[in-house]
Design an enzyme around this catalytic site. Structure first.
Site, mmCIF file in Angstrom:
data_model
loop_
_atom_site.group_PDB
_atom_site.id
_atom_site.type_symbol
_atom_site.label_atom_id
_atom_site.label_comp_id
_atom_site.label_asym_id
_atom_site.label_seq_id
_atom_site.Cartn_x
_atom_site.Cartn_y
_atom_site.Cartn_z
ATOM 1 N N GLU A 1 45.196 44.315 32.935
ATOM 2 C CA GLU A 1 46.069 43.482 32.771
ATOM 3 C C GLU A 1 47.413 44.373 32.084
ATOM 4 O O GLU A 1 48.307 43.540 31.514
ATOM 5 C CB GLU A 1 45.809 42.280 31.529
ATOM 6 C CG GLU A 1 44.750 41.469 32.323
ATOM 7 C CD GLU A 1 44.067 40.500 31.037
ATOM 8 O OE1 GLU A 1 44.557 39.708 30.884
ATOM 9 O OE2 GLU A 1 42.982 41.060 30.654
ATOM 10 N N SER B 1 42.204 36.818 32.008
ATOM 11 C CA SER B 1 43.214 36.118 33.303
ATOM 12 C C SER B 1 42.288 35.950 34.352
ATOM 13 O O SER B 1 42.941 36.123 35.695
ATOM 14 C CB SER B 1 44.113 37.489 33.592
ATOM 15 O OG SER B 1 44.920 37.643 32.576
ATOM 16 N N TYR C 1 50.318 33.693 36.482
ATOM 17 C CA TYR C 1 51.563 34.488 36.119
ATOM 18 C C TYR C 1 52.588 34.361 37.211
ATOM 19 O O TYR C 1 53.640 35.062 37.172
ATOM 20 C CB TYR C 1 51.374 36.019 35.997
ATOM 21 C CG TYR C 1 50.160 36.288 35.139
ATOM 22 C CD1 TYR C 1 50.411 36.021 33.849
ATOM 23 C CD2 TYR C 1 48.918 36.318 35.424
ATOM 24 C CE1 TYR C 1 49.763 36.103 32.583
ATOM 25 C CE2 TYR C 1 48.039 36.464 34.052
ATOM 26 C CZ TYR C 1 48.586 36.435 32.827
ATOM 27 O OH TYR C 1 47.728 36.595 31.820
ATOM 28 N N ARG D 1 44.782 32.010 21.355
ATOM 29 C CA ARG D 1 45.030 30.780 22.300
ATOM 30 C C ARG D 1 43.584 30.065 22.566
ATOM 31 O O ARG D 1 42.727 31.110 22.807
ATOM 32 C CB ARG D 1 45.775 30.806 23.381
ATOM 33 C CG ARG D 1 46.268 29.629 24.383
ATOM 34 C CD ARG D 1 46.422 30.122 25.699
ATOM 35 N NE ARG D 1 45.553 30.563 26.619
ATOM 36 C CZ ARG D 1 45.659 31.659 27.412
ATOM 37 N NH1 ARG D 1 46.838 32.149 27.256
ATOM 38 N NH2 ARG D 1 44.835 31.875 27.977
ATOM 39 N N ASP E 1 41.306 28.158 25.172
ATOM 40 C CA ASP E 1 41.081 27.793 26.385
ATOM 41 C C ASP E 1 39.873 26.508 26.391
ATOM 42 O O ASP E 1 38.885 26.898 25.947
ATOM 43 C CB ASP E 1 40.949 28.553 27.536
ATOM 44 C CG ASP E 1 42.327 29.257 27.667
ATOM 45 O OD1 ASP E 1 43.158 29.094 27.055
ATOM 46 O OD2 ASP E 1 42.263 30.517 28.341
ATOM 47 N N GLU F 1 36.729 29.904 26.160
ATOM 48 C CA GLU F 1 36.923 31.263 25.324
ATOM 49 C C GLU F 1 38.202 30.987 24.548
ATOM 50 O O GLU F 1 39.154 30.107 24.596
ATOM 51 C CB GLU F 1 37.438 32.092 26.385
ATOM 52 C CG GLU F 1 38.598 32.002 27.354
ATOM 53 C CD GLU F 1 38.841 32.706 28.533
ATOM 54 O OE1 GLU F 1 39.017 34.085 27.944
ATOM 55 O OE2 GLU F 1 38.630 32.717 29.707
ATOM 56 N N ASN G 1 41.310 33.373 23.388
ATOM 57 C CA ASN G 1 42.199 34.582 23.636
ATOM 58 C C ASN G 1 42.802 35.374 22.343
ATOM 59 O O ASN G 1 43.672 34.407 21.701
ATOM 60 C CB ASN G 1 43.369 34.238 24.801
ATOM 61 C CG ASN G 1 42.732 33.987 26.126
ATOM 62 O OD1 ASN G 1 42.400 34.810 26.827
ATOM 63 N ND2 ASN G 1 42.578 32.879 26.192
ATOM 64 N N GLY H 1 48.907 35.778 26.364
ATOM 65 C CA GLY H 1 50.181 36.134 27.146
ATOM 66 C C GLY H 1 51.325 35.697 26.606
ATOM 67 O O GLY H 1 51.314 34.479 25.825
#
Lengths: 458, 312
Positions: free
Chosen positions: B13, B149, B216, B255, B257, B269, B271, B275
């Site tokens: 990433e 990602s 993205y 973050r 999800d 999950e 993060n 991002g």
């Protein structure tokens, strides 16, 4: 304690807010919806790490170009033509550049009318300009499967409906093409053109046979349909007999020809060309004017000076010799390290080998694994507009030397073997290969479906 | 404040990280901080010692940057850093371990099994696969335990698709998860400090799954923030997210999800370093909460510089 606000140290724009993003997104043209960036592109960015052996590029070797010769040419330009070389030039390109182009095309037996030639910013721009001239959204464009990965985004950005016709060891399967024509006829649709890289195809490395070339040209003529012949590699032949380009067979009525100096001199100078019948050329010139007014004058001067030395064929010959050795090294390494069940092409020229693995391997994911071992290739998916090609890969042999090719293929072979072994343990199928044991399966089993006659020709 | 922005690195990433980092540098400059960008490589320690930053802003994603590796180094050097600590990073990054922690804390997460490659290679775990598939049901999701990602994430609609999906997932990691597929709305809850920001819903254009490409690329995914969900749904989603954040020991920001299915929210999950690009969800959620990107960056810095424990 209030201080005057300091200006930011750089002039980058203020950051974009969500609302701005949405506003931009609302302004985007419909065609941007099919213009894809991709996970692949992000993976490819990693291949630029210096420790990575990259078999992913399409880079010609520029390391053997003599610096002295370069210095002499640029010095002559500085001494004799600095004002002109720094000025705009004609949209069609300089006559002197066209003279050089005629020499290159002449070397492959083509004699176009200089009036039909336009100098472009690389062959890539020629593809773009031809599409700009011919393709409306929804128009059918036919190309090979696999096709040049760089052409896919061009077709997509003009919203073409791209159909791909399978290749075998003799290039595009023309009987399949005819079936596609019949199907399109039944639907009342007419393809705008067939795009082909008939010689040492990128990415498959295969060359279209003479009967197929003849048939394709006949079809173009009888259907009054255009063929775009993209021929960057024709002069980089190191085995077998040269075949006449489509342009030569057709005489330039229904074949639009695209050439480039990228692979025989330098991709950095960004000089390519297109040859098209006058009515098409007229529109291409207008498109070129809108795109960038003219091709770099400075690099056109460089080409002129370089050709004036009269040794360009010698240099192309020396490149072909380098690539022959590297192709040999790659084929030998593939035989040594790729497991049974893998197949690959053995090109007689150009820059690429196309390898196909068992169907359960996705080369996009394999690339992620390979990058952990510092080696890279182009996943086959890039050469298709649909889901095909996921178990194939393009391997470049022109950009790195023999030792690196050997080591790179060894590393890829290792991860392929690892995945085959894993799959075997999951399914009970005995695909497993003992890692580290060189596999030497009979060549005949290995080199399908793109098998070309053994080295040295037909 | 002198801030070292750590970005790039060797992970898959890398590009996303470079975009996150560039945006953070920008914001720091506008905030009047002294931002030094460091593309993380073998000279990282040397550069940190030379630059002597007061704090490090870790804008890295994936292996190396998000898994606690860089955080350990920063701790040894005594440089405070943004985002969750070493243990939380390591836990969030290993989805299998994270799911154990979630289940232990009573946070809903889809049923799963995790394996490492050795289990298949040497212990014949392949033989157990059939039974496990039956218990999870189809379709199921196969994904690498590490990684973000959506790289290497595959759907298997039937048993015959599982082996190839496993091979793909093992391309990214030595450990993979088979997870029950939960159909529902894709939501993300960013947590800043100990506060949940408004819920974001990701609606992929054209019904695509929310994959790497959509994530993205401007215009390919429609984000709705705050998500149009009912108040009871919102409160259940937020509660699950905060539960996950705490269960994994996160601090600073993260973050979460989730999928909002017919049985309520399920955490997929967490993060540790979400991002921060133009299309990322954390900045969007912050904006919906009235925080500009600069405000967000400033707040993240404050949390990093606050005395330990003060951020909770």
């Amino acid at each position: 304690m209030t201080e005057l606000p300091q200006p930011p140290p750089n002039r980058r724009r203020a950051h974009t807010r969500t609302r701005d993003l949405e506003r931009y997104a609302g302004l985007f043209a419909e065609r941007t919806g099919v213009m894809r960036s991709s996970a692949m592109r992000d993976l490819m960015a990693i291949t630029a790490r210096p420790e990575v052996i990259s078999l992913a590029g399409g880079l010609p070797d520029t390391s053997t170009f003599p610096p002295k010769s370069f210095a002499a040419q640029m010095t002559r330009i500085a001494q004799e033509s600095v004002a002109e070389a720094l000025q705009y030039g004609p949209t069609e390109g300089f006559e002197e550049t066209v003279d050089c182009i005629l020499q290159v095309m002449g070397a492959e037996g083509m004699l176009p009318d200089p009036q039909d030639v336009i100098v472009t910013t690389g062959g890539q721009q020629a593809i773009d300009l031809v599409c700009k001239t011919l393709v409306d959204p929804g128009d059918v464009v036919i190309c090979e499967a696999p096709t040049y990965p760089g052409a896919v985004p061009v077709f997509c950005s003009y919203q073409a409906d791209v159909l791909q016709v399978e290749c075998d060891e003799e290039g595009m399967r023309i009987e399949d093409l005819e079936a596609v024509f019949a199907q399109l006829d039944a639907e009342g649709r007419r393809p705008k053109f067939v795009y082909s890289v008939p010689t040492f195809q990128n990415p498959a490395g295969v060359t279209m046979s003479l009967p197929r070339r003849q048939r394709l040209v006949e079809l173009a003529r009888s259907r009054e349909m255009l063929v775009i012949e993209d021929n960057p590699y024709g002069l980089l032949r190191f085995g077998g007999e040269p075949l006449p380009p489509l342009y030569q067979l057709d005489g330039g009525d229904f074949v639009i020809y695209i050439g480039t100096f990228s692979k025989i001199l330098s991709p950095g100078i960004r000089i390519g060309w297109a040859v098209a019948p006058p009515p098409v050329m007229e529109k291409v010139v207008l498109g070129k004017q809108a795109a960038d007014l003219c091709t770099s004058t400075l690099t056109q001067y460089f080409v002129r000076e370089y050709f004036a030395e009269g040794r360009w064929r010698e240099y192309v010959g020396s490149l072909a010799e380098i690539y022959r050795k590297r192709r040999d090294a790659m084929v030998a390494a593939l035989r040594e390290f790729f497991p049974a069940g893998a197949t690959w092409t053995e090109p007689e020229g150009g820059l690429f080998i196309w390898a196909t693995l068992p169907a359960f391997i996705d080369t996009g994911d394999l690339l992620a694994r390979a990058l952990r071992d510092d080696v890279a290739f182009v996943p086959g998916q890039a050469a298709y507009v649909d889901e095909r090609g996921r178990n194939s890969m393009r391997l470049n042999f022109s950009g790195v030397d023999e030792d690196e090719i050997h080591e790179g293929i060894r590393r890829i072979g290792k991860v392929v073997a690892e995945q085959m072994e894993l799959y075997g343990s999951l399914t009970g199928e005995h695909l497993a290969v003992d890692p580290g044991t060189p596999q030497r399966p009979p060549e005949d089993e290995n080199v399908v479906p793109f098998r070309k006659a053994a080295e040295g020709g037909e | 404040v002198k801030v070292a922005v750590l970005k790039g690195g060797k992970s898959l990433e890398r590009n996303v990280s470079l975009r996150s980092g560039a945006r953070v540098e920008d914001a720091l400059a506008r905030l009047g901080h002294d931002a030094v960008a460091l593309d993380v490589g073998t000279d990282l320690v040397e550069r940190l010692l030379a630059e002597e930053p007061e704090v490090a802003f870790v804008a890295m994603h994936g292996r190396g940057g998000e898994d606690g590796t860089v955080q350990e180094l920063l701790e040894i050097l005594g440089i405070p850093f943004t985002g969750p600590g070493i243990a939380a990073c390591a836990l969030c990054t290993d989805k299998a371990l994270a799911k154990h922690a979630l289940r232990g804390a009573g946070v809903p997460t889809p049923a799963w099994f995790a394996f490492n490659q050795t289990a298949f290679r040497e212990l014949g775990a392949g033989d157990a696969l059939g039974g496990l598939e039956q218990r999870l049901g189809f379709p199921l999701v196969v994904k690498p335990s590490h990684g973000g990602s959506a790289l290497g994430v595959k759907f298997a609609a039937s048993p015959s698709e599982v082996p190839a999906a496993l091979v793909a997932a093992f391309s990214y990691d030595d450990r993979v998860l088979l997870e029950r597929f939960v159909d529902g709305r894709e939501l993300a809850v960013s947590v800043l400090g100990s506060e949940a920001l408004p819920v974001v819903e990701a609606i992929p254009a054209g019904g695509d799954r929310y994959d790497f490409e959509a994530r993205y690329e401007i215009g390919r995914t429609q984000f709705v923030c705050p998500a149009e969900i009912t108040e009871p749904e919102r409160s259940a989603v937020t509660e699950a997210a905060l539960g996950a954040y705490r269960a994994l020991g996160c601090s600073g920001f993260a973050r979460v999800d989730l999928i909002l299915g017919s049985d309520g929210p399920q955490v997929l999950e967490v993060n540790a370093i979400p991002g921060l690009t133009d299309t990322s969800l954390l900045p969007q959620a912050a904006e919906a909460a009235g925080l500009s990107f600069e405000d967000l960056v400033e707040r993240i810095l404050e949390l990093a510089l606050a005395p330990s424990g003060a951020s909770a």
